[in-house]
Motif scaffolding. Structure first.
Motif, mmCIF file in Angstrom:
data_model
loop_
_atom_site.group_PDB
_atom_site.id
_atom_site.type_symbol
_atom_site.label_atom_id
_atom_site.label_comp_id
_atom_site.label_asym_id
_atom_site.label_seq_id
_atom_site.Cartn_x
_atom_site.Cartn_y
_atom_site.Cartn_z
ATOM 1 N N TYR A 260 0.815 -1.216 0.000
ATOM 2 C CA TYR A 260 0.000 0.000 0.000
ATOM 3 C C TYR A 260 0.850 1.269 0.000
ATOM 4 C CZ TYR A 260 -4.071 -2.891 0.840
ATOM 5 O OH TYR A 260 -5.054 -3.812 0.708
ATOM 6 N N SER A 261 0.289 2.316 -0.592
ATOM 7 C CA SER A 261 0.925 3.625 -0.646
ATOM 8 C C SER A 261 0.754 4.321 0.698
ATOM 9 C CB SER A 261 0.264 4.453 -1.747
ATOM 10 O OG SER A 261 0.540 5.817 -1.577
ATOM 11 N N LEU A 262 1.834 4.867 1.226
ATOM 12 C CA LEU A 262 1.739 5.611 2.480
ATOM 13 C C LEU A 262 0.922 6.885 2.301
ATOM 14 C CD1 LEU A 262 5.292 5.229 4.031
ATOM 15 C CD2 LEU A 262 3.197 4.007 4.601
ATOM 16 N N HIS A 263 1.055 7.511 1.147
ATOM 17 C CA HIS A 263 0.271 8.720 0.875
ATOM 18 C C HIS A 263 -1.223 8.393 0.954
ATOM 19 C CE1 HIS A 263 -0.798 12.612 -0.738
ATOM 20 N NE2 HIS A 263 -1.554 12.019 -1.643
ATOM 21 N N TRP A 264 -1.619 7.281 0.340
ATOM 22 C CA TRP A 264 -3.018 6.879 0.392
ATOM 23 C C TRP A 264 -3.425 6.545 1.826
ATOM 24 C CZ3 TRP A 264 -5.181 2.198 1.904
ATOM 25 C CH2 TRP A 264 -6.567 2.113 1.732
ATOM 26 N N LEU A 265 -2.580 5.823 2.549
ATOM 27 C CA LEU A 265 -2.899 5.452 3.929
ATOM 28 C C LEU A 265 -3.142 6.698 4.779
ATOM 29 C CD1 LEU A 265 -3.081 3.537 6.380
ATOM 30 C CD2 LEU A 265 -0.593 3.707 6.554
ATOM 31 N N LEU A 266 -2.277 7.684 4.654
ATOM 32 C CA LEU A 266 -2.371 8.860 5.511
ATOM 33 C C LEU A 266 -3.442 9.847 5.076
ATOM 34 C CD1 LEU A 266 1.427 9.462 6.077
ATOM 35 C CD2 LEU A 266 -0.217 8.455 7.677
ATOM 36 N N THR A 267 -3.671 9.970 3.768
ATOM 37 C CA THR A 267 -4.592 11.009 3.282
ATOM 38 C C THR A 267 -5.864 10.479 2.637
ATOM 39 O OG1 THR A 267 -3.592 11.108 1.076
ATOM 40 C CG2 THR A 267 -2.611 12.499 2.801
ATOM 41 N N GLY A 268 -5.815 9.247 2.139
ATOM 42 C CA GLY A 268 -6.960 8.713 1.405
ATOM 43 C C GLY A 268 -6.984 9.155 -0.043
ATOM 44 N N ARG A 269 -5.951 9.874 -0.470
ATOM 45 C CA ARG A 269 -5.884 10.364 -1.845
ATOM 46 C C ARG A 269 -4.765 9.659 -2.595
ATOM 47 N NH1 ARG A 269 -6.494 15.250 1.137
ATOM 48 N NH2 ARG A 269 -4.260 15.617 0.956
ATOM 49 N N GLY A 270 -4.892 9.691 -3.927
ATOM 50 C CA GLY A 270 -3.859 9.076 -4.759
ATOM 51 C C GLY A 270 -4.099 7.588 -4.932
ATOM 52 N N GLY A 271 -3.112 6.942 -5.532
ATOM 53 C CA GLY A 271 -3.220 5.505 -5.769
ATOM 54 C C GLY A 271 -3.146 4.720 -4.478
ATOM 55 N N LYS A 272 -3.939 3.668 -4.405
ATOM 56 C CA LYS A 272 -3.976 2.846 -3.203
ATOM 57 C C LYS A 272 -2.682 2.057 -3.023
ATOM 58 C CE LYS A 272 -7.814 0.693 -1.917
ATOM 59 N NZ LYS A 272 -8.912 -0.288 -1.797
ATOM 60 N N PHE A 273 -2.108 1.621 -4.117
ATOM 61 C CA PHE A 273 -0.911 0.787 -4.042
ATOM 62 C C PHE A 273 0.305 1.572 -4.490
ATOM 63 C CE2 PHE A 273 -4.481 -2.102 -4.556
ATOM 64 C CZ PHE A 273 -4.306 -2.899 -3.436
ATOM 65 N N ALA A 274 1.409 1.329 -3.812
ATOM 66 C CA ALA A 274 2.663 1.986 -4.154
ATOM 67 C C ALA A 274 3.230 1.344 -5.410
ATOM 68 C CB ALA A 274 3.659 1.846 -3.006
ATOM 69 N N GLU A 275 3.951 2.141 -6.189
ATOM 70 C CA GLU A 275 4.627 1.579 -7.352
ATOM 71 C C GLU A 275 5.750 0.699 -6.861
ATOM 72 O OE1 GLU A 275 5.943 3.941 -10.575
ATOM 73 O OE2 GLU A 275 4.269 5.319 -10.376
ATOM 74 N N ASN A 276 5.926 -0.421 -7.529
ATOM 75 C CA ASN A 276 7.003 -1.332 -7.149
ATOM 76 C C ASN A 276 8.246 -0.949 -7.934
ATOM 77 O OD1 ASN A 276 8.647 -3.398 -6.407
ATOM 78 N ND2 ASN A 276 7.204 -5.031 -6.876
ATOM 79 N N THR A 277 9.090 -0.113 -7.335
ATOM 80 C CA THR A 277 10.289 0.351 -8.024
ATOM 81 C C THR A 277 11.310 -0.760 -8.166
ATOM 82 O OG1 THR A 277 11.194 1.149 -5.936
ATOM 83 C CG2 THR A 277 10.002 2.728 -7.301
#
Length: 145
Positions: A64-81
């Motif tokens: 999961y994306s930390l940005h999504w976890l903290l804000t609820g905005r953006g992509g739910k899943f983090a990009e797998n770099t």
């Protein structure tokens, strides 16, 4: 909506996202997943924001994306770099490797019989599942180290 009510809603939404990320609403299971105390896990389930080291643990152990976890905005899943870094071969490079592999395989197998030219058949994964081997199983010796 007052700022007090807004804060409560934000906390509730964060808790819902945290439960989704952790896959459970049980404090003991969250504590184990995040390597935190039981009380810290309970605090997170009441809307308290995790510390930086806990957020890093979440990013390492979940997709999961930390940005999504903290804000609820953006992509739910983090990009797998990491996966992007692993994908070094281009399509042309893959084709080249495949041609070289078949060339070497043909050279090796051509010494076994002089009457029948070697034949390489490439099967798709679906066909491999359907393929059946007839006759004796072929075993290859394994060198012990």
């Amino acid at each position: 909506m007052s700022s007090k009510n807004s804060t409560k809603v934000e906390k509730l939404e964060f808790v819902e996202r945290l439960i989704e990320v952790c896959g459970t609403s049980q404090p003991a299971e969250i504590a184990r997943l995040l390597n935190v105390s039981y009380q810290a896990a309970k605090n997170y389930l009441q809307g308290r924001m995790p510390d930086t080291h806990v957020l890093l643990t979440i990013s390492e152990r979940t997709p999961y994306s930390l940005h999504w976890l903290l804000t609820g905005r953006g992509g739910k899943f983090a990009e797998n770099t990491e996966k992007k870094d692993e994908e070094v071969f281009s399509d042309e490079m893959r084709a080249f490797v495949r041609r070289e592999f078949f060339s070497v395989l043909n050279e090796v197998s051509s010494g076994q019989t002089d009457t029948v030219p070697p034949k390489i058949v490439v099967l798709s994964p679906e066909k491999i599942k359907e393929e059946k081997v007839m006759g004796e199983p072929v075993t290859f010796p394994v060198e012990q180290q």
